[in-house]
Scaffold this motif. Sequence first.
Motif, short mmCIF file in Angstrom:
data_model
loop_
_atom_site.label_atom_id
_atom_site.label_comp_id
_atom_site.label_asym_id
_atom_site.label_seq_id
_atom_site.Cartn_x
_atom_site.Cartn_y
_atom_site.Cartn_z
N ASN A 275 -7.03 4.58 -6.06
CA ASN A 275 -8.20 5.36 -5.66
C ASN A 275 -8.00 6.80 -6.07
N GLY B 190 -4.71 6.69 -2.31
CA GLY B 190 -4.39 5.28 -2.13
C GLY B 190 -3.97 4.57 -3.41
N LEU B 191 -2.93 3.76 -3.29
CA LEU B 191 -2.45 2.95 -4.41
C LEU B 191 -2.05 1.60 -3.82
N ALA B 192 -2.51 0.53 -4.43
CA ALA B 192 -2.17 -0.79 -3.90
C ALA B 192 -1.70 -1.71 -5.02
N ASP C 283 1.06 5.50 -0.62
CA ASP C 283 0.29 6.73 -0.76
C ASP C 283 0.88 7.59 -1.87
N ILE D 151 -4.30 -1.22 -8.00
CA ILE D 151 -5.54 -0.50 -7.64
C ILE D 151 -5.18 0.95 -7.33
N TYR E 101 0.87 -1.19 0.00
CA TYR E 101 0.00 0.00 0.00
C TYR E 101 0.90 1.22 0.00
#
Lengths: 279, 513
Positions: free
Chosen positions: B367, B301-303, B297, B365, B295
């Motif tokens: 956000n 959010g970036l995963a 930042d 992912i 995870y």
Amino acid sequence: MKNFKKAKLSLGLLIVAMIGFAFMPAPTKITVKGSDTMVILAQKWAEVYMKSHQDVIIQVTGGGSGTGISALINGATDICNSSRPMKSSEIDKLKERYASMGVEIPCAKDGITIFLNESNPVSELSVKQLAGIFSGKIRNWKEVGGPDQDIKLYGRENSSGTYVFFKDNVVKADYAASCQTLPGTAAVVNAVSKDKFGIGYGGAAYAAGVKHCKVKKDDKGVAYFATAETIAKGQYPITRYLYMYLRNRPTGQTKAYIDWILSPEGQKLVTDIGYFPVK
Amino acid sequence: MKKITRILLTFGLILPILIVSTKTMAQKEVDVMKKEQDTIKENVSTLRDKINGVEERIATAEADLSKLTKIKLSGYIQAQWQHLEAASAYPDNLFMIRRARIKFTYEPVQGVVFVLQPDFTPGNITVKDAYLQLNDRWLKTFSITAGKFNRPNYEVEYSSSNREVPERSRVIRAIYPDERATGAKLEIAPPRVPLKIQLAVFNGNDGLTIPDASGVNINPTNSDFDNHKDFMGRVTYTFKLGSVGGLSIGAHGYYGAIKANSLDVLNSDYTYNKTNDNIGKLVKKNWVGFEAQLYFDFLGGLALKGEYIFGVNGTPGYTSSSTVVSPMTSTLKNDTLTLTTLTTKTTASRPAIEKNFMGYYVYLIKNIGKRNQVAVRYDYYNPNTKLSADQIGTNKWDGGSSKTVNNITYAGTDAVIATNAQSKTVVTNNLKSGTGDIAYGTWTFAYTYFFDDNIKIMLAYEIPMNTKSGIVDEKTGLGNVTSNYTVNGVASSYDYSNVIKQNTLTLRLQVKF
């Protein structure tokens, strides 16, 4: 004809002014929600900060640490105040919803204070005795050197971070069923101030009308009041950090506000209110 | 003077009357006041009784309410529209209810939790979760779960209501069908230490389709049918990366087996497994997986999440008749009884098989703000790593000349793979590699908009791509790995020597409460 020109000019100026106002930056609104223990401190921070930053509106509400964390997860607040660390299950929810583990900012230290009625002759208790009192194993003041009277317990609601912290670190069992739960430390202090045989717990910043009880780590130890010195030296046994949580790293006005809170100016307010600075 | 005397006389006469009447009036007033006082006292008493009654009722209501607060109700509904691009799909667009679940959680005392979660799909109600959980109240570290619950794996335990793409990865769906299993689990998660250890034991047959000789599933209720239990373990540890995020790493393993349900077991390359030739044999289900979730930042959010799994996955077969084991002859010589045992084995209708497999998935992912999320996933699953793409569809040991390896004679036609030296019977391999051995790589692209905490809408496009498999006949240009289908009475087939279009567009609305 002249009047017509004037009217046209006025209309033109009005339109320009309206367009100008439309493009003027609106004040940034930052919402802060969570810990009731921290609500006085958070309101003071907001009040002082807004005086010097009129382009920012900071809205502070309490409700308890659990409520604040839920609001952070469901997007209802920008900053969450919490008097306990986030649980792994709460971090998991942030991961699932925002692909983020959240940002934790310790912003003050607190010594959880034991409140007694001013007429109570008891002046110090050990952590073990406190555990016994709040779990219901010790029910009479005479068991801890006080009068032969029943102990009346006052505590916080289960959405409170103080409730969770005190339970996990002091009581280490379920609270006694007779413990009356109250919304906010101020209510606990008020109840103890009116009850000769009452005892309560809460943030150090709340003290009017009650006396603080010295606390010792064990029966043989020395009892201390929660002061900046005893907390800094690790002598007072029930201390904790107070936190701010965000979904992501702060930017813009939110970052400026948090930087200010952690600055000497912001940390001075921590001391003024009755808590202890992190730096 | 006379006037004065008259006035005095009049006053003298009136005064006593006045005094008497005033006294009488005062007495009357006192009486009235007394009466009023009594009435007030009565009213106060009545009110006190009423308040006491209300207090009692409130106490009773609070006691009832406190019981109700121990019951939590949650759930979600997923309604979706899909457009299927596969030629075999009919109808090729449809509305459906993918999930309609209500989860009942009851915590009668702290640390003891009962969970029941039925799934209501049209025409069917199934129990997804049914377990009780005992949490250690002292160290807050241990918990024991018993019943039917999620197997301990990252993607399995990641709820469908939170997943960023419509479906789980192909490898997870293959090795953990239905996600849940029946058994018991010990979980160790010390507070303040970002470590989690899960150890579980299961029946091992949950979600599997196990056909009998006539092809009927003998595992519809998922009740256990062998003595073997499967073991699972998972360990995860999370590192904080300052204020920028964190990294979770972990591994999980599965050590299990299932009754072969057939006389013979094949290796992953469809050769006969000599070492597994015994009555009541088991087929292996052993694998390990390594996972990581990062995870970070970066403007929100970036995963980046992924898992790699490999091992052996056994599939039971079926047989047309039971095995006969009987002593055939006995001789008595020099006081020694010798029994000659012959084992009669019937021809297996379909052997069990242990396939070596591997698979992985990677999610990215991002956000955007509080309401938008985009996700890309690539997942790959090779169900049989022992066969190359051009070996699929061809018998490993083909007919013609016979071969003898380790006292096993391989001969005959495609259907016969070996002669069992021990039982003197012909072992038949009527299981040939095919579509079940084809590897798939799948791209999934998804966009999710969160209306609020409860409602979200997802638009996703899934592109599964099969590995080009089988041998192509130079004359006809057709491959030897095919599958047939019929749409509107017109029969056709897929030729897996090409990449077959099977893309799916999904528009999903989810309400969670």
